[in-house]
Scaffold this active site. Structure first.
Site, PDB file in Angstrom:
ATOM      1  N   ASP A   1       9.486   2.701  -0.379  1.00  0.00           N
ATOM      2  CA  ASP A   1       8.480   3.373   0.438  1.00  0.00           C
ATOM      3  C   ASP A   1       8.730   3.026   1.901  1.00  0.00           C
ATOM      4  O   ASP A   1       8.514   1.900   2.334  1.00  0.00           O
ATOM      5  CB  ASP A   1       7.085   2.923  -0.002  1.00  0.00           C
ATOM      6  CG  ASP A   1       5.968   3.594   0.783  1.00  0.00           C
ATOM      7  OD1 ASP A   1       6.262   4.254   1.801  1.00  0.00           O
ATOM      8  OD2 ASP A   1       4.799   3.451   0.380  1.00  0.00           O
TER       9      ASP A   1
ATOM     10  N   LYS B   1       4.955   9.050   9.202  1.00  0.00           N
ATOM     11  CA  LYS B   1       4.686   8.490  10.515  1.00  0.00           C
ATOM     12  C   LYS B   1       5.691   8.930  11.573  1.00  0.00           C
ATOM     13  O   LYS B   1       5.556   9.998  12.147  1.00  0.00           O
ATOM     14  CB  LYS B   1       4.542   6.968  10.421  1.00  0.00           C
ATOM     15  CG  LYS B   1       3.384   6.542   9.495  1.00  0.00           C
ATOM     16  CD  LYS B   1       3.135   5.062   9.540  1.00  0.00           C
ATOM     17  CE  LYS B   1       2.079   4.630   8.529  1.00  0.00           C
ATOM     18  NZ  LYS B   1       0.741   5.169   8.808  1.00  0.00           N
TER      19      LYS B   1
ATOM     20  N   TYR C   1       0.852  -1.192   0.000  1.00  0.00           N
ATOM     21  CA  TYR C   1       0.000   0.000   0.000  1.00  0.00           C
ATOM     22  C   TYR C   1       0.883   1.235   0.000  1.00  0.00           C
ATOM     23  O   TYR C   1       1.800   1.363   0.814  1.00  0.00           O
ATOM     24  CB  TYR C   1      -0.901   0.006   1.233  1.00  0.00           C
ATOM     25  CG  TYR C   1      -1.784   1.223   1.336  1.00  0.00           C
ATOM     26  CD1 TYR C   1      -2.830   1.422   0.431  1.00  0.00           C
ATOM     27  CD2 TYR C   1      -1.579   2.161   2.327  1.00  0.00           C
ATOM     28  CE1 TYR C   1      -3.653   2.541   0.529  1.00  0.00           C
ATOM     29  CE2 TYR C   1      -2.398   3.283   2.434  1.00  0.00           C
ATOM     30  CZ  TYR C   1      -3.428   3.463   1.528  1.00  0.00           C
ATOM     31  OH  TYR C   1      -4.233   4.575   1.615  1.00  0.00           O
TER      32      TYR C   1
END
Length: 442
Positions: free
Chosen positions: A245, A277, A150
């Site tokens: 990523d 994050k 994702y």
């Protein structure tokens, strides 16, 4: 707060959920929060401290999602809170260059192989911008991704795999135009032959290959030994860019992120990387970066345009900078030890209850698959007993432990998970394992 509490009522959360559904699609602002995968009422959290969450009914929970990764140090860390309060007192947004964004960029460059960094406000924005940059730098259009990875809700990256190796994708969600999906090749993860076939067929058209450094959005599925190095080499051979990523793994899996698990050891580097994050310290902040010559394609130096009103926000960058400065090698050693204790205890009790399972790790991250064999890709991740997980989840929740409300997510710990928090988790496991054993479809 003296102990975890078995929820005596969820009336307040239920009332808030009813209000939310009247004004927000599904009652939530990110789908997994709705508890659709496990059933029941999502808990509305009103405060958090250290390793603990408190909901609208006053119930306390040991937190094993940590805001889906960012709370590396735990909730409401006093030093982060003080730094943020100081930043807020000076103003919340200027729309100008600021000092903390430079210092945070320097911290990211010092920890990773990137040479230049551009800040954005979300992981989705980071991957979207990295792909635009890759296309602009190469003059090519096709993107290669892996099923189960994702990369945010960018149109092209929500594509799902078609049949066969390197089949041009079809839209994976309503609202994604076929034309956008047609620019994406979706391959099975950890499959070298599929990668080679894709580049053999489309190599001259491929702008980039993007992959999670260690996938964590189908549960934790580590790359096979040497797989990321193979991807980097394949991209280099065909003139494509390799994008790693690290929105989830960056500064979470290790001090150097997912790259610290293999790239730092094997000696390869991605062309571009994305972060989020942890680097935001609990605020909406993300970044993408890479080689200086590639980043020079971005405006105002180059012709690839990217901008954002709140990019490099002084409050968010202060929170991220303070978090990274506090995230010392000793903190990562503690996180490793805590994660090991919890996952060993989970495995012990599931084994004793006869529940098929496998625990997979990536540095301080881990997840539990309710199946009896290792998971190498999304197809295998999908072959787990989600009913058993739902029963396990609710038993843990009822005993004051907040797990991811989905079987396809990573579990996260923080430096604030002390002996009391760990013991609360361990004490809840026998009943949860029994619930999984009696509810599962095995």
């Amino acid at each position: 707060m003296t102990s975890a509490t078995t929820p005596s009522t969820t009336a307040a959360s239920e009332a808030w959920f009813e209000r939310a559904r009247a004004v927000t699609p599904g009652g939530v602002n990110s789908p997994v929060r709705a508890f659709n995968a496990v059933g029941g009422t999502p808990r509305f959290i009103t405060s958090a401290s250290g390793a603990w969450l408190t909901d609208a009914d006053g119930n306390d929970y040991v937190d094993l999602i940590c805001s889906w990764g960012p709370m590396l140090l735990g909730h409401a860390h006093p030093d982060v809170q003080a730094a943020v309060a100081g930043a807020v007192a000076r103003g919340t947004s200027y729309g100008t260059p600021t000092e903390p964004e430079v210092e945070l960029a320097e911290e990211i460059v010092a920890r990773t192989p990137v040479e230049r960094v551009r800040f954005v406000s979300s992981g989705t924005e980071a991957t979207m911008s990295a792909i635009r940059l890759a296309r602009g730098a190469t003059g090519r259009d096709l993107v290669v991704k892996f099923a189960g990875c994702y990369h945010g809700h960018v149109d092209a990256l929500l594509a799902e795999a078609g049949s066969g190796v390197a089949t041009l994708a079809v839209p994976g969600t309503s609202g994604v135009p076929a034309s956008a999906a047609a620019e994406t090749l979706v391959l099975p993860y950890n499959d070298r032959e599929a990668v080679l076939a894709a580049f053999e067929a489309y190599g001259s058209r491929i702008a980039c290959l993007i992959t999670e450094a260690t996938p964590g959005n189908m549960g934790v599925v580590p790359p096979a030994p040497g797989f990321n190095a193979f991807l980097a080499e394949t991209c280099r051979t065909h003139g494509a860019l390799f994008i790693s990523d690290e929105v989830m793994t960056g500064f979470r899996a290790t001090e150097q992120g997912g790259w610290g698990l293999d790239g730092a050891i094997e000696g390869w580097t991605p062309d571009l990387m994305t972060f989020g994050k942890v680097m935001g310290g609990g605020f909406p902040a993300a970044a993408f970066g890479g080689r200086a010559d590639l980043m020079a394609h971005l405006a105002p130096e180059g012709r690839v345009y990217q901008a954002g009103t709140l990019s490099g926000n002084p409050v968010a960058t202060t929170a991220g900078l303070t978090t990274l400065r506090l995230a010392t090698p000793e903190v990562y050693e503690q996180l490793d030890a805590t994660a090991r204790t919890i996952r060993d205890a989970v495995a012990e009790h599931l084994l004793a209850a006869g529940v098929p399972h496998v625990v997979q790790t990536a540095g301080t991250m881990f997840s539990v698959f309710f199946r009896d064999a290792a998971v190498r890709d999304f197809a295998e991740a999908s072959q787990q007993d989600t009913a058993a997980y739902a029963a396990f989840f609710h038993s843990m929740l009822d005993q004051g432990v907040y797990l991811p409300p989905s079987a396809y997510e990573s579990w996260f710990v923080s430096a604030a998970h002390d002996d009391r928090a760990i013991q609360t988790i361990v004490d809840a496991l026998p009943a949860a394992a029994f619930a999984a054993a009696t509810a599962g479809g095995h």
